[in-house]
Design a protein around this motif. Structure first.
Motif, mmCIF file in Angstrom:
data_model
loop_
_atom_site.group_PDB
_atom_site.id
_atom_site.type_symbol
_atom_site.label_atom_id
_atom_site.label_comp_id
_atom_site.label_asym_id
_atom_site.label_seq_id
_atom_site.Cartn_x
_atom_site.Cartn_y
_atom_site.Cartn_z
ATOM 1 N N GLU A 182 0.865 -1.215 0.020
ATOM 2 C CA GLU A 182 -0.039 0.101 0.094
ATOM 3 C C GLU A 182 0.875 1.148 -0.163
ATOM 4 O O GLU A 182 1.955 1.296 0.509
ATOM 5 N N LEU A 183 0.362 2.034 -0.774
ATOM 6 C CA LEU A 183 0.921 3.676 -0.642
ATOM 7 C C LEU A 183 -0.044 4.491 -1.099
ATOM 8 O O LEU A 183 -0.756 4.290 -2.190
ATOM 9 N N PHE A 184 -0.318 5.468 -0.272
ATOM 10 C CA PHE A 184 -1.546 6.519 -0.501
ATOM 11 C C PHE A 184 -1.520 7.127 -1.955
ATOM 12 O O PHE A 184 -0.419 7.665 -2.318
ATOM 13 N N TYR B 225 4.486 -1.632 -13.057
ATOM 14 C CA TYR B 225 3.672 -2.015 -11.915
ATOM 15 C C TYR B 225 2.248 -1.666 -12.088
ATOM 16 O O TYR B 225 2.090 -0.872 -13.114
ATOM 17 N N ASN B 226 1.553 -2.119 -11.400
ATOM 18 C CA ASN B 226 -0.023 -1.940 -11.660
ATOM 19 C C ASN B 226 -0.329 -0.937 -10.268
ATOM 20 O O ASN B 226 -0.062 -1.448 -8.976
ATOM 21 N N ARG B 227 -1.307 -0.154 -10.387
ATOM 22 C CA ARG B 227 -1.577 0.820 -9.209
ATOM 23 C C ARG B 227 -3.161 1.198 -9.193
ATOM 24 O O ARG B 227 -3.580 1.799 -10.382
ATOM 25 N N VAL B 228 -3.882 0.903 -8.451
ATOM 26 C CA VAL B 228 -5.079 1.095 -8.582
ATOM 27 C C VAL B 228 -5.419 1.869 -6.945
ATOM 28 O O VAL B 228 -5.301 1.340 -6.024
ATOM 29 N N ASN C 104 -4.688 3.301 -3.742
ATOM 30 C CA ASN C 104 -3.615 3.066 -2.805
ATOM 31 C C ASN C 104 -2.986 1.523 -2.877
ATOM 32 O O ASN C 104 -1.993 1.300 -2.229
ATOM 33 N N LYS C 105 -3.236 0.777 -3.866
ATOM 34 C CA LYS C 105 -2.786 -0.535 -3.853
ATOM 35 C C LYS C 105 -2.026 -0.601 -5.111
ATOM 36 O O LYS C 105 -2.333 -0.292 -6.031
ATOM 37 N N VAL C 106 -0.583 -1.281 -4.759
ATOM 38 C CA VAL C 106 0.437 -1.245 -5.868
ATOM 39 C C VAL C 106 0.646 -2.726 -6.062
ATOM 40 O O VAL C 106 1.004 -3.375 -4.822
ATOM 41 N N ARG C 107 0.834 -3.359 -6.930
ATOM 42 C CA ARG C 107 1.221 -4.713 -7.357
ATOM 43 C C ARG C 107 2.455 -4.641 -8.270
ATOM 44 O O ARG C 107 2.448 -3.980 -9.392
#
Length: 663
Positions: free
Chosen positions: A100-102, A119-122, A124-127
């Protein structure tokens, strides 16, 4: 001190929307308060305010062992930049890792094992792609910049990082406060209580006029020659995500040392105090007391867990304190506040609650430590302190220490339930164990057994029950999972030299916890004798007891005179008809004790069945115990002269109490 206790945690917006978060799975609540049923229910709670159950399960596929933060900050604005490395190990084959990162913090690059990745970011969620086999280590490095959210921009958290000015001293400070869900608001992180990192490093580059405080040991202070200085901190102990911290201000450093039991060398207490001519002189005496508090708690809880590094404080304009590991963030210095935050280094940091449902492991014990400090170092102040604690709890009829709504921050940090009732029931547990040496030994053994890890309330219950050889099922069902408190009433009748007592109680939440089966003590006055405190075992809401050969009652009967139990006093009254038609009293004369008074032995005769006996001194402490059938002889030559209470219990459930005098 009541206002200080209730301000110890920051008060985020109380209009939090947690009650409407639909990540909860519903379950029916067992009103009986069964530990087993509550434990089963607890497993359905989510552990994050922003992740779904499936996403939480995804994060559990890897184990974090090191965080490396390298940040650029100042004391004016929360705007920051830099990088975070997450060092971890795949527990199963891992195609990607979720952290997680805001969303207001913009990522410029992500590297995995030194190689830039897509990477994939939705939100606050980063994969990020990992492609690691089970038991394989990997490093994620996230470079980012931006301004963390406030409570207004993130109503379900906010203020993980805050900029503010001290209203008393005027100093400008930027500081972190991540508990319970806000670490991701200022650094890339896996927010799981049960996944402690093995260690962390925090480097903060700040203007030359500032200092930056954090966890562990300050290994380097590096002037960069461009108006900025880099503070490099390293902490080599397991640490939970929310205990990693930063604080930046114009500070002066003031250090003292403690010599706690179990430490091989003096322990540094490193204090970053506002660079203001009046601040340090104003607080210096209270800061110095930290060393005495540490030395006290080391005798009660075991060695200070981080003695090879330090303890310390960074000042910030908050209403109380936050127990960041090895360096508390604190708004001011006052003895109960300072003792509370220091005690967290054992209760909350060395051993951390495994779930926010069990925040009692952190806050109940830190709150009770205030009482322990007062009793040891300010003897005479502790009684009023505990009275305030009990009054706070009884301001409302209900509420459990165990937190049902583990995403509701206002409930997690309830001053009445988590802090005050949490402290009050530890005091009652101490009374149940009835042996201070055993009580503190149990606390120390728990700290040792669960060191550097996490624990639930039931972990504590089972550990102490085994250590002390005591059944704590009813205590936890009634006081930890249950709700409310008892109101005691006493009626009495003098029949010759015998005193008949009826002890009854009503419950404030009878539909949930109808009966409290903890013992209760009464203070009794006899003509020509000093007052006597007698402990009565309670199994129902109304019980009749007979004190044979008591003598003549004088004065007022005191209910719970030492204030061990959260309870209201329903009054004491005489009843000349009490017990006269009660058939259970017919068996009481079957217990004979002679000679009485005696200097050498007590001969005890009871009904023809197996019995156990306990002899208590006037303070209610057990001095002898044993078992016999029908009759026995007890050697009392080793007991000092005075009045004692002999209690015999039969297998058929009868209790016999006699006062005996040892010459």
């Amino acid at each position: 001190t009541t206002s200080i206790r209730t301000q110890i945690k920051r008060m985020k917006n109380l209009f939090l929307l947690f009650f409407f978060i639909n990540t909860f799975l519903t379950f029916s609540q067992d009103n009986s308060g069964s530990c087993a049923s509550r434990k089963a229910a607890k497993t359905w709670h989510t552990k994050s305010a922003s992740l779904s159950l499936a996403e939480i399960a995804e994060t559990e596929k890897y184990d974090v062992h090191f965080y490396n933060l390298d940040l650029n900050m100042n004391n004016i604005s929360t705007n920051l930049s830099g990088s975070v490395e997450i060092h971890a190990k795949a527990l199963v084959y891992l195609d990607s890792a979720l952290f997680e990162l805001f969303e207001s913090l913009l990522i410029s690059e992500v590297k995995v094992n030194g190689i830039a990745v897509t990477y994939n970011r939705v939100s606050n969620k980063v994969r990020v792609p990992i492609n690691a086999q089970a038991q394989t280590n990997f490093v994620i490095k996230v470079s980012y910049a931006g301004t963390p959210p406030t409570a207004q921009t993130n109503p379900l958290g906010g203020s993980g990082l805050t900029a503010g000015s001290s209203p008393s001293w005027g100093n400008k400070v930027v500081w972190s406060l991540s508990e319970p869900f806000s670490a991701y608001e200022w650094f890339a992180v896996k927010q799981s209580l049960t996944d402690k990192a093995d260690s962390c490093a925090v480097a903060i580059t700040v203007p030359d006029s500032c200092k930056a405080g954090s966890n562990g040991v300050l290994e380097n202070v590096v002037p960069l020659g461009n108006g900025f200085t880099r503070y490099e901190w390293k902490h080599r102990h397991p640490i939970d995500y929310y205990l990693i911290s930063v604080a930046v201000a114009k500070y002066v450093e003031y250090n003292v040392f403690a010599n706690p039991q179990g430490s091989t060398a003096p322990v540094l207490i490193q204090n970053y105090i506002y660079d203001n001519p009046g601040t340090l002189p104003n607080f210096i005496d209270e800061i110095n007391e930290t060393a005495e508090f540490m030395e006290l708690f080391a005798t009660q809880f075991g060695p200070y867990p981080f003695a090879d590094e330090k303890y310390g404080h960074c000042m910030a304009p908050i209403g109380g304190g936050m127990e960041h590991q090895t360096m508390t963030t604190q708004g001011f210095f006052e003895k109960t506040l300072t003792a509370h935050e220091l005690a967290h280094q054992w209760w909350g940091n060395n051993v951390t609650c495994a779930s926010w449902c069990d925040i009692w492991i952190n806050e109940g014990f830190a709150s009770y430590s205030e009482y322990l400090m007062l009793a040891a170092l300010y003897n005479g102040q502790q009684a009023n302190h505990m009275t305030q604690v009990h009054q706070s709890v009884m301001n409302q009829p209900g509420g459990s220490v165990w937190v049902l709504d583990s995403l509701n921050e206002a409930r997690i940090f309830s001053g009445r339930l988590t802090y005050d009732k949490g402290a009050g029931i530890i005091h009652t547990l101490r009374y149940l164990i009835n042996n201070d040496n055993l009580f503190f030994a149990a606390l120390q053994d728990f700290q040792s057994t669960f060191s550097n890890s996490t624990a639930t309330g039931l972990d504590f219950k089972n550990h102490v029950a085994n250590f002390c050889n005591i059944n704590l099922d009813a205590f936890f069902e009634q006081w930890y999972f249950g709700e409310g408190f008892p109101t005691y009433q006493v009626q009495y009748n003098q029949v010759g030299n015998d005193l008949l007592l009826e002890i009854s109680h009503s419950a404030s939440m009878p539909s949930i916890t109808p009966t409290f089966t903890n013992p209760i003590s009464l203070r009794l006055f006899r003509q020509g004798q000093a007052d006597t405190i007698i402990r009565f075992d309670i199994t129902s809401n109304s019980q009749l007891f007979t004190l044979s050969n008591f003598g003549t009652l004088t004065g007022t009967i005191g209910i719970d005179p030492s204030n061990w139990i959260i309870n209201a006093n329903g009054g004491v009254s005489a009843d000349p008809t009490l017990g006269l038609n009660d058939p259970t009293l017919a068996i009481l004369p079957l217990l004979e004790v002679y000679p009485n008074p005696s200097a050498e032995v007590l001969n005890v005769k009871g009904p023809n069945e197996k019995l156990t006996y306990i002899i208590f001194n006037a303070l209610g402490k057990t001095v002898k115990s044993g078992a016999f059938t029908a009759q026995t002889q007890i050697d009392i030559q080793d007991l000092p002269s005075g009045t004692y209470i002999l209690k015999c219990s039969s297998v058929s459930g009868q209790n016999f109490i006699k006062l005996v005098t040892i010459k």
